[in-house]
Design a protein around this motif. Structure first.
Motif, PDB file in Angstrom:
ATOM      1  N   GLU A   1       0.804  -1.226   0.000  1.00 58.95           N
ATOM      2  CA  GLU A   1       0.000   0.000   0.000  1.00 58.95           C
ATOM      3  C   GLU A   1       0.835   1.274   0.000  1.00 58.95           C
ATOM      4  O   GLU A   1       0.430   2.295  -0.551  1.00 58.95           O
ATOM      5  CB  GLU A   1      -0.963   0.000   1.196  1.00 58.95           C
TER       6      GLU A   1
ATOM      7  N   VAL B   1       0.168   4.169  -2.884  1.00 59.70           N
ATOM      8  CA  VAL B   1      -0.199   5.577  -2.703  1.00 59.70           C
ATOM      9  C   VAL B   1       0.836   6.494  -3.365  1.00 59.70           C
ATOM     10  O   VAL B   1       0.480   7.482  -4.027  1.00 59.70           O
ATOM     11  CB  VAL B   1      -0.357   5.904  -1.204  1.00 59.70           C
TER      12      VAL B   1
ATOM     13  N   LEU C   1      -5.137   0.727   3.609  1.00 62.73           N
ATOM     14  CA  LEU C   1      -4.585   1.994   3.128  1.00 62.73           C
ATOM     15  C   LEU C   1      -4.132   2.868   4.298  1.00 62.73           C
ATOM     16  O   LEU C   1      -3.015   3.390   4.307  1.00 62.73           O
ATOM     17  CB  LEU C   1      -5.640   2.753   2.315  1.00 62.73           C
TER      18      LEU C   1
ATOM     19  N   VAL D   1      -9.154   8.688  -3.150  1.00 57.05           N
ATOM     20  CA  VAL D   1      -8.880   7.434  -2.459  1.00 57.05           C
ATOM     21  C   VAL D   1     -10.188   6.754  -2.095  1.00 57.05           C
ATOM     22  O   VAL D   1     -11.058   7.364  -1.459  1.00 57.05           O
ATOM     23  CB  VAL D   1      -8.043   7.670  -1.181  1.00 57.05           C
TER      24      VAL D   1
END
Lengths: 283, 331
Positions: free
Chosen positions: B65, B69, B91, B112
């Motif tokens: 993760e 990102v 996340l 997101v």
């Protein structure tokens, strides 16, 4: 086909630029009374080669030029070097450097994307820049632009798991427009890397992740230009240049004392450093 | 679930996550700048709709993760509109640092999806649940926070998030939610709460799955002679201060209801606004300081007091406190 990289300025001119960058880093951090001069000085030749050796394509008057090559300072504590390089490249006035770390100043302690033109990523929590760089490469593919992305990594930074997540993904996506440059100065905040957290065998680690690995003398412009040229010819995989450097390079009493990490020089030390940096003989 | 039954809401067969997948595909179809990043859960979040339709604009970054990102941030900087998708828990707990620096502090145009928010993912248990997601996103001040409450609002939220320039967090759920708004007819503006039931005796402010429960509670209360206003807090940041203050002033008592920890959730932020502008008696429905069991979603909602009955009971208490306060006997 790759084009042979040719320096746009001579090695003596690059050495002059490196000296000017070191002095700017000294003055900015001394004035601020804090910062990371030694971590900045170790990467001066790397950054000077990229910005002033004809490697990066950029337009200071159009910082968001979509086709620009990207330079991402992943080791965000070297912000004084990034700001000095951007100022010398024409992104903003050098006078801004005297406002490092001040309130209401866009020249913040660590780089904040969007505050200063040319700052491509917010960094300072280590390990993040390579992922952002990979995003730029994938974005370039979608936008059908052929720019390159250069990410400057610290050595201690390579202890962070995210670096290896990004390394795995960049190889998976065959990101041959991505070049990492590792400022291998052999020290992290609390001591020698080899004592605090063993990184070696570093080249073998990157190779095993699917990267093309080259090594260079990180203070020698000819060496840096040669490996940058070499890595630009690599296709189908990302490249990393392991640049061997000296933390605090240029100021003898800082080179021999890793406790200068995260510490500005005193007024007396700064005077001595200014003297030493101002009288570096051209090789 | 019988959610929405007392309120007479129309059940919707598809889980909210499937509605998200459809909505994401719709914006990706309309806008070629939309790209989707997956943390190897596209079949669960339903972001996979875009993988099938536009494979070049879909990237599975694997079970990593932090990198997911960061790569999304880089794509956003190239003028693309990345939807970074995974479970909210993964996340936020694996990549908070990256969300904080590369997205929030950089104030980039990334979206997101925090899927599987709350406890109603059910049987996979608390390791996968997002009971603290809204509090954690709340810690990143540039994020707009959207919590759809039904299929129509999910479609509207995905569209609004994609059109907005800046970081947006969108909460999704694994369960099916009944229709609060007719499809295609959800009034949606970032920062605006919707009154979904009129009443002047008190206001129930709810988000997500709890909006349907609040409407059920309002139906029950109405039979008892208590007319509750229900406010659908579709945006948690920026919060609709005007609607909250109007509710306090016009109805005199407030209950908040959320599928989230009470600490740091929607209710505490509503309370700050109420206390600052027009203090009235308040009661709070949410998760006490505890992790939950795994189990059937309905069983979990009952065990942890997140049902329409719990909201109705809190409403009776708030309503009584309002009258006691009117008689100078606030307790």
């Amino acid at each position: 086909m790759s084009i042979k990289l040719t320096p746009t300025v001579s090695v003596p001119a690059l050495q002059d630029k490196a000296r000017a960058l070191r002095l700017d880093i000294l003055e900015a951090t001394t004035r601020a009374g804090s910062g990371h001069p030694s971590s900045s000085w170790s990467a001066v030749e790397i950054v000077a080669t990229l910005f002033f050796g004809g490697v990066l394509r950029y337009r200071p008057e159009e910082p968001d030029w979509p086709a620009r090559d990207r330079f991402i300072m992943s080791k965000g504590h070297a912000a004084p070097l990034l700001y000095a390089a951007l100022a010398h490249a024409g992104y903003f006035d050098r006078e801004m450097l005297s406002h490092l770390r001040e309130v209401n100043s866009p020249v913040q302690g660590h780089p904040i994307q969007g505050l200063m033109p040319g700052v491509e990523a917010t960094t300072g929590s280590l390990g993040q820049g390579l992922s952002v760089g990979l995003g730029h490469v994938l974005g370039g593919r979608l936008n059908q632009l052929d720019y390159r992305v250069y990410v400057l990594l610290g050595d201690g930074e390579c202890e962070a798991g995210q670096v290896w997540e990004a390394a795995m993904a960049a190889a998976h996506f065959r990101a041959d427009r991505l070049t990492a440059i590792l400022d291998y100065n052999k020290y992290q905040e609390t001591g020698p890397i080899s004592r605090e957290m063993a990184l070696e065998p570093l080249a073998a680690k990157w190779r095993s992740f699917g990267w093309y690995v080259a090594e260079a003398d990180g203070h020698d412009f000819d060496s840096l230009m040669a490996v940058l040229d070499e890595t630009q010819r690599v296709t189908g995989q990302p490249s990393i240049i392991i640049a061997h450097t000296v933390k605090g390079k240029g100021v003898s009493f800082v080179e021999s004392d890793f406790t200068f990490h995260g510490r500005a020089l005193s007024a007396e030390q700064a005077a001595a450093a200014r003297e030493e940096l101002s009288h570096v003989a051209r090789s | 679930m019988s959610l929405g039954h007392d309120a007479g809401l129309t059940p919707h067969q598809a889980p909210l996550r499937n509605v998200f997948g459809d909505a994401l595909l719709a914006v990706a179809t309309e806008n070629p700048r939309v790209v989707v990043l997956d943390g190897d859960l596209g079949n669960s979040t339903k972001a996979e709709t875009v993988r099938h339709a536009f494979p070049k604009r879909f990237f599975n970054l694997g079970i990593a993760e932090s990198n997911l990102v960061g790569v999304g941030a880089g794509l956003a900087a190239c003028g693309l509109i990345p939807w970074i998708t995974s479970f909210s828990s993964f996340l936020l707990c694996n990549a908070y640092d990256q969300l904080r620096l590369a997205v929030a502090m950089s104030n980039i145009n990334a979206k997101v999806l925090g899927s599987h928010g709350g406890i109603t993912l059910g049987k996979d248990g608390p390791t996968q649940m997002g009971i603290e997601d809204l509090a954690l996103v709340g810690g990143m001040p540039t994020f707009v926070m959207l919590v759809p409450s039904d299929p129509a609002s999910m479609h509207a939220a995905v569209r609004a998030a994609t059109e907005y320039v800046g970081p947006v967090w969108l909460r999704s759920s694994r369960v099916a939610l009944p229709q609060i708004y007719p499809m295609g007819e959800c009034p949606f503006e970032i920062g605006q709460a919707n009154i979904v039931h009129q009443g002047d005796d008190l206001t129930i402010i709810a988000c997500g799955i709890m909006v349907a429960a609040a409407l059920d509670a309002a139906a029950v209360l109405s039979r008892e002679g208590i007319e509750a206003r229900v406010l659908d807090m579709l945006t948690l940041r920026p919060m609709d201060t005007t609607a909250i203050v109007a509710a306090a002033r016009e109805t005199g008592a407030i209950v908040t209801a959320e599928e989230h920890l009470l600490t740091g959730g929607m209710g505490s932020n509503v309370a700050r606004i109420v206390a600052s502008h027009h203090p009235v008696p308040m009661r709070f429905v949410g998760l006490a300081d505890t992790y939950t069991d795994s189990g059937d979603p309905d069983d979990l909602l009952r065990k942890y007091h997140l049902t329409a009955a719990d909201i109705a009971q809190a409403a009776r208490e708030a309503y009584a406190a309002k009258h006691d306060a009117g008689n100078g006997r606030e307790r």
